[in-house]
Scaffold this motif. Structure first.
Motif, PDB file in Angstrom:
ATOM      1  N   GLN A 309      -1.288  12.042  16.973  1.00 16.34           N
ATOM      2  CA  GLN A 309      -1.602  11.144  15.864  1.00 16.34           C
ATOM      3  C   GLN A 309      -0.454  10.185  15.530  1.00 16.34           C
ATOM      4  N   PRO A 310       0.007   9.367  16.500  1.00 12.30           N
ATOM      5  CA  PRO A 310       1.076   8.408  16.194  1.00 12.30           C
ATOM      6  C   PRO A 310       0.586   7.268  15.311  1.00 12.30           C
ATOM      7  N   VAL A 311       1.386   6.890  14.323  1.00 10.89           N
ATOM      8  CA  VAL A 311       1.134   5.714  13.488  1.00 10.89           C
ATOM      9  C   VAL A 311       2.451   4.966  13.320  1.00 10.89           C
ATOM     10  N   VAL A 312       2.388   3.669  13.125  1.00 14.68           N
ATOM     11  CA  VAL A 312       3.581   2.853  12.923  1.00 14.68           C
ATOM     12  C   VAL A 312       3.896   2.788  11.435  1.00 14.68           C
ATOM     13  N   MET A 313       5.168   2.973  11.076  1.00 15.45           N
ATOM     14  CA  MET A 313       5.572   3.085   9.677  1.00 15.45           C
ATOM     15  C   MET A 313       5.896   1.741   9.028  1.00 15.45           C
ATOM     16  N   ASP A 314       5.937   0.662   9.772  1.00 14.56           N
ATOM     17  CA  ASP A 314       6.325  -0.634   9.218  1.00 14.56           C
ATOM     18  C   ASP A 314       5.355  -1.098   8.138  1.00 14.56           C
ATOM     19  N   ALA A 315       5.904  -1.833   7.161  1.00 18.79           N
ATOM     20  CA  ALA A 315       5.024  -2.532   6.214  1.00 18.79           C
ATOM     21  C   ALA A 315       4.195  -3.553   6.977  1.00 18.79           C
ATOM     22  N   ARG A 316       2.978  -3.812   6.498  1.00 15.85           N
ATOM     23  CA  ARG A 316       2.086  -4.721   7.201  1.00 15.85           C
ATOM     24  C   ARG A 316       1.303  -5.540   6.186  1.00 15.85           C
ATOM     25  N   LYS A 317       0.738  -6.617   6.669  1.00 12.78           N
ATOM     26  CA  LYS A 317      -0.015  -7.511   5.795  1.00 12.78           C
ATOM     27  C   LYS A 317      -1.310  -6.844   5.342  1.00 12.78           C
ATOM     28  N   MET A 318      -1.580  -6.953   4.050  1.00 13.06           N
ATOM     29  CA  MET A 318      -2.821  -6.400   3.522  1.00 13.06           C
ATOM     30  C   MET A 318      -3.990  -7.299   3.903  1.00 13.06           C
ATOM     31  N   PRO A 319      -5.108  -6.735   4.377  1.00 12.40           N
ATOM     32  CA  PRO A 319      -6.257  -7.569   4.732  1.00 12.40           C
ATOM     33  C   PRO A 319      -6.888  -8.200   3.506  1.00 12.40           C
ATOM     34  N   PRO A 320      -7.682  -9.246   3.693  1.00 11.56           N
ATOM     35  CA  PRO A 320      -8.338  -9.883   2.547  1.00 11.56           C
ATOM     36  C   PRO A 320      -9.300  -8.918   1.865  1.00 11.56           C
ATOM     37  N   LEU A 321      -9.419  -9.064   0.557  1.00 15.59           N
ATOM     38  CA  LEU A 321     -10.309  -8.205  -0.211  1.00 15.59           C
ATOM     39  C   LEU A 321     -11.683  -8.860  -0.300  1.00 15.59           C
ATOM     40  N   ARG A 322     -12.660  -8.220   0.290  1.00 19.68           N
ATOM     41  CA  ARG A 322     -14.035  -8.738   0.223  1.00 19.68           C
ATOM     42  C   ARG A 322     -14.594  -8.594  -1.195  1.00 19.68           C
ATOM     43  N   ALA A 323     -15.517  -9.471  -1.534  1.00 15.85           N
ATOM     44  CA  ALA A 323     -16.165  -9.391  -2.847  1.00 15.85           C
ATOM     45  C   ALA A 323     -16.870  -8.040  -2.993  1.00 15.85           C
ATOM     46  N   LEU A 324     -16.584  -7.352  -4.074  1.00 18.09           N
ATOM     47  CA  LEU A 324     -17.200  -6.046  -4.292  1.00 18.09           C
ATOM     48  C   LEU A 324     -18.667  -6.225  -4.652  1.00 18.09           C
ATOM     49  N   GLN A 325     -19.525  -5.481  -3.965  1.00 12.59           N
ATOM     50  CA  GLN A 325     -20.969  -5.610  -4.167  1.00 12.59           C
ATOM     51  C   GLN A 325     -21.577  -4.428  -4.899  1.00 12.59           C
ATOM     52  N   ALA A 326     -20.857  -3.303  -4.944  1.00 11.37           N
ATOM     53  CA  ALA A 326     -21.398  -2.116  -5.614  1.00 11.37           C
ATOM     54  C   ALA A 326     -21.075  -2.175  -7.100  1.00 11.37           C
ATOM     55  N   ASP A 327     -22.107  -2.234  -7.919  1.00 12.43           N
ATOM     56  CA  ASP A 327     -21.945  -2.283  -9.368  1.00 12.43           C
ATOM     57  C   ASP A 327     -22.433  -0.953  -9.938  1.00 12.43           C
ATOM     58  N   TYR A 328     -21.477  -0.087 -10.276  1.00  9.84           N
ATOM     59  CA  TYR A 328     -21.829   1.264 -10.711  1.00  9.84           C
ATOM     60  C   TYR A 328     -22.292   1.319 -12.162  1.00  9.84           C
ATOM     61  N   THR A 329     -22.338   0.182 -12.828  1.00 14.56           N
ATOM     62  CA  THR A 329     -22.880   0.157 -14.191  1.00 14.56           C
ATOM     63  C   THR A 329     -24.397   0.024 -14.175  1.00 14.56           C
ATOM     64  N   LYS A 330     -24.977  -0.257 -12.996  1.00 14.54           N
ATOM     65  CA  LYS A 330     -26.418  -0.463 -12.896  1.00 14.54           C
ATOM     66  C   LYS A 330     -27.097   0.743 -12.264  1.00 14.54           C
ATOM     67  N   GLU A 331     -28.348   0.942 -12.653  1.00 18.63           N
ATOM     68  CA  GLU A 331     -29.122   2.070 -12.149  1.00 18.63           C
ATOM     69  C   GLU A 331     -30.107   1.658 -11.065  1.00 18.63           C
ATOM     70  N   THR A 332     -30.129   0.384 -10.727  1.00 21.01           N
ATOM     71  CA  THR A 332     -31.008  -0.095  -9.658  1.00 21.01           C
ATOM     72  C   THR A 332     -30.166  -0.791  -8.600  1.00 21.01           C
ATOM     73  N   GLY A 333     -30.716  -0.941  -7.400  1.00 20.41           N
ATOM     74  CA  GLY A 333     -30.019  -1.592  -6.302  1.00 20.41           C
ATOM     75  C   GLY A 333     -30.846  -2.712  -5.719  1.00 20.41           C
ATOM     76  N   ILE A 334     -30.225  -3.520  -4.901  1.00 19.56           N
ATOM     77  CA  ILE A 334     -30.900  -4.631  -4.224  1.00 19.56           C
ATOM     78  C   ILE A 334     -31.003  -4.309  -2.736  1.00 19.56           C
ATOM     79  N   PHE A 335     -32.197  -4.417  -2.200  1.00 25.27           N
ATOM     80  CA  PHE A 335     -32.417  -4.165  -0.779  1.00 25.27           C
ATOM     81  C   PHE A 335     -32.889  -5.448  -0.112  1.00 25.27           C
ATOM     82  N   SER A 336     -32.490  -5.650   1.133  1.00 27.84           N
ATOM     83  CA  SER A 336     -32.939  -6.831   1.877  1.00 27.84           C
ATOM     84  C   SER A 336     -33.805  -6.396   3.048  1.00 27.84           C
ATOM     85  N   MET A 337     -34.760  -7.243   3.404  1.00 25.08           N
ATOM     86  CA  MET A 337     -35.591  -7.012   4.590  1.00 25.08           C
ATOM     87  C   MET A 337     -35.351  -8.155   5.564  1.00 25.08           C
TER      88      MET A 337
END
Length: 355
Positions: A309-337
């Motif tokens: 399990q080798p990993v590199v310890m160097d600091a690295r650039k953080m990837p872009p943060l995608r727009a969050l789509q999960a809204d846990y304040t709601k009790e319904t969801g949106i589905f696509s077809m």
């Protein structure tokens, strides 16, 4: 002793430093923070008894550890394979859904997410089989493996998937309908490669070990008979990947695929750190620097136990943060077809034929 080590190279010579060790437990699955100052990992302490590993974090400078996840009320679970998200959350695999695979008495692990203190823990996938090994890509996607029986054979049941860090937009990336390899795991994005991947090609019902593969999902999303298009190749040494698993996998056929590699860390399409053993009969893995023609340099080893399990310890650039789509304040969801008559999977099929 089971240990995490930091290996510093002084010219040619490796200098190991113990980060954490446990004489009776298991320490595994290290993932380094983006600033290189902390490591999140899975730790099974002997004091946990029959309960599984839990997620911990260690400060690299002070060596102080803290526990992040714990057992739910009146249940014993295993938490492992943690990964830092650009949101500040931690994604990990867990057995806390308490489910079994369809064909055996094996516990299923699905992926969960929580904040840095283990709060707001929630399930982010609802799969009947295993989802595992989440790692971040430079695009802001989470890359992971998914084992699923539906709409495929019971043997070739694994694909490489992506999703958003909040668990939304789960989608196949490569190999969901591929005959070879049967199992795909330990997959990581290759830096500066325009989306190419490096991972391990393995066998069904076999150890999580195999051959190193390089995959280009932009050439094709699958590898199957009649579609020998070069979207996957074996390296170390370089050779063409087969499309017929019956002639390739070692378990039943004595084929060309051997269980020699695990946990590659790619630097580019030709070079990586990787755990390797020279023969399948060898019980001990060692960490090497490998390149695609199988030239290698030994980096870390132990005479009594595997180093993996080798990993590199160097600091690295953080990837872009995608727009969050999960809204846990709601009790319904949106589905696509989606119209299945469009896309690569329907190429050459007349409209209306798909029911």
């Amino acid at each position: 002793f089971i240990s995490h080590y930091i290996l510093t190279m002084d010219n040619y010579y490796p200098k190991p430093e113990i980060l954490l060790e446990d004489a009776t437990g298991v320490i595994k699955d290290p993932n380094v923070s983006y600033d290189g100052k902390k490591v999140v990992f899975a730790w099974w302490k002997s004091s946990f008894g029959s309960s599984g590993a839990k997620i911990f974090e260690i400060d690299v400078e002070t060596k102080q550890t803290r526990q992040i996840t714990k057992d739910p009320l009146d249940l014993q679970v295993g938490d492992y394979e943690p990964c830092y998200m650009p949101t500040g959350d931690i994604m990990f695999t867990s057995t806390r859904l308490y489910s079994m695979v369809n064909c055996a008495y094996n516990t299923v692990g699905n992926m969960y997410i929580c904040n840095k203190n283990g709060e707001w823990l929630r399930k982010i996938g609802f799969d009947q089989e295993a989802t595992f090994t989440p790692v971040m890509m430079s695009t802001g996607d989470v890359l992971y493996s998914r084992w699923e029986y539906n709409d495929r054979t019971r043997i070739s049941a694994s694909g490489i998937f992506t999703m958003n860090p909040d668990g939304t937009r789960q989608n196949e990336l490569w190999g969901n309908q591929s005959d070879f390899p049967l199992m795909k795991y330990h997959t990581r994005e290759i830096p500066n490669s325009d989306g190419k991947l490096m991972g391990i090609a393995g066998d069904h019902l076999a150890p999580y070990q195999g051959e190193i593969v390089v995959i280009d999902p932009q050439i094709s999303r699958n590898n199957y008979k009649g579609n020998e298009n070069g979207s996957i190749k074996l390296i170390a040494p370089v050779r063409k990947a087969p499309v017929d698993p019956s002639t390739a996998m070692s378990g039943n056929s004595g084929g060309k695929i051997k269980y020699l590699f695990q946990f590659p860390w790619p630097f580019d399409t030709a070079n990586c750190l990787v755990s390797w053993r020279e023969k399948e009969a060898d019980k001990i893995f060692k960490i090497y620097f490998f390149n695609q023609d199988a030239s290698r340099e030994l980096f870390a080893w132990d005479s009594k136990m595997s180093v993996s399990q080798p990993v590199v310890m160097d600091a690295r650039k953080m990837p872009p943060l995608r727009a969050l789509q999960a809204d846990y304040t709601k009790e319904t969801g949106i589905f696509s077809m989606v119209d299945v008559n469009f896309g690569l999977g329907a190429k050459g099929i007349p409209a209306g034929k798909i029911k």
